[in-house]
Enzyme design. Structure first.
Site, short mmCIF file in Angstrom:
data_model
loop_
_atom_site.label_atom_id
_atom_site.label_comp_id
_atom_site.label_asym_id
_atom_site.label_seq_id
_atom_site.Cartn_x
_atom_site.Cartn_y
_atom_site.Cartn_z
N HIS A 106 0.84 -1.21 0.00
CA HIS A 106 0.00 0.00 0.00
C HIS A 106 0.87 1.26 0.00
CE1 HIS A 106 -3.53 -2.44 0.81
NE2 HIS A 106 -2.78 -3.07 1.70
N LYS A 107 1.95 1.22 0.79
CA LYS A 107 2.86 2.37 0.79
C LYS A 107 3.41 2.58 -0.62
CE LYS A 107 4.93 2.16 5.43
NZ LYS A 107 6.25 2.07 6.13
N ASP A 154 9.34 5.51 7.66
CA ASP A 154 8.75 4.92 8.85
C ASP A 154 7.57 5.80 9.26
OD1 ASP A 154 9.07 2.75 10.76
OD2 ASP A 154 9.16 4.38 12.21
N PHE A 199 -5.22 1.28 4.21
CA PHE A 199 -4.74 0.13 4.97
C PHE A 199 -4.55 0.55 6.42
CE2 PHE A 199 -0.23 1.28 5.58
CZ PHE A 199 -0.12 2.35 4.71
N ASP A 230 -6.21 3.43 8.64
CA ASP A 230 -7.01 4.36 7.82
C ASP A 230 -8.51 4.36 8.15
OD1 ASP A 230 -4.87 5.44 6.50
OD2 ASP A 230 -5.07 4.22 4.70
#
Ligand code: ITT
Length: 184
Positions: free
Chosen positions: A10-11, A64, A139, A142
């Site tokens: 997702h990132k 991070d 994700f 969220d």
């Protein structure tokens, strides 16, 4: 070509959308790496980058992210990954029962190794923890995070909408400006 190191698809989806939009090539190095246990996202991000540059030996970045809840004194913060995988969103909602202050913020710190040195870019978004999970996008946390000034959770937004308001979107914008200024 910039390499983004993360185990989280997702990132990569969110970040590659922004890079593609600006026409900057990006590749995904899917890799899980050990993280330092420290109180602050900046330190954790920097430490990971310093260790990975010895292995990757080319320009790359990682990030991070932590969710900091005010009334829980910043918990889960740097332990966000562990908490997401254990008590999860339901556990967070339970911890905030009994009328506790629901203010929270996401913080992302990108560490970019340009082949010589490391540069850090930070983004954050303030908001509140919702009373119930809502939405099926995004994700992690969220579904329970509503950015300030909206009545939607991040999971009720498209990736573009989320990028426009999010911690990650802000940190990535700073990285992209840095790269476009000729620093890649
Ligand atoms: P890396 O390989 O990049 O480390 P990760 O998923 O372990 O991937 P982090 O440690 O940065 O990433 O993230 C900690 C947790 O915080 C992550 O597992 C998610 O559950 C949550 N998280 C991170 N970014 C988020 C976002 O934009 N929205 C909601 N939750 C998020």
């Amino acid at each position: 070509m910039v390499i983004f190191v993360t185990s989280n698809k997702h990132k990569f989806e969110e970040i590659s959308l922004m890079f593609n939009h600006r026409g900057i090539p990006i590749t995904w190095k899917r890799m899980k790496y050990e993280e330092l246990q420290a109180d602050d996202t900046r330190t954790v991000s920097l430490d990971s980058c310093m260790r990975l540059r010895e292995v990757i030996r080319k320009p790359f970045f990682l990030e991070d992210t932590g969710l900091y809840i005010e009334s829980l004194k910043g918990f889960p913060g740097p332990y966000s990954s562990y908490v997401a995988g254990t008590i999860g969103n339901r556990g967070i909602l339970d911890l905030l029962a009994h009328g506790r202050n629901r203010s929270a913020a996401f913080i992302t710190v990108i560490s970019y190794f340009d082949g010589r040195e490391i540069h850090q870019f930070e983004g954050s978004v303030k908001g509140a923890i919702s009373y119930e999970p809502a939405g099926s996008g995004g994700f992690g946390y969220d579904p329970i995070f509503m950015p300030e000034g909206t009545s939607k959770t991040l999971a009720q937004m498209s990736d573009e909408e989320k990028n426009a308001v999010s911690h990650r979107g802000m940190a990535v914008s700073k990285l992209i400006s840095f790269i476009l200024a000729g620093n890649a």
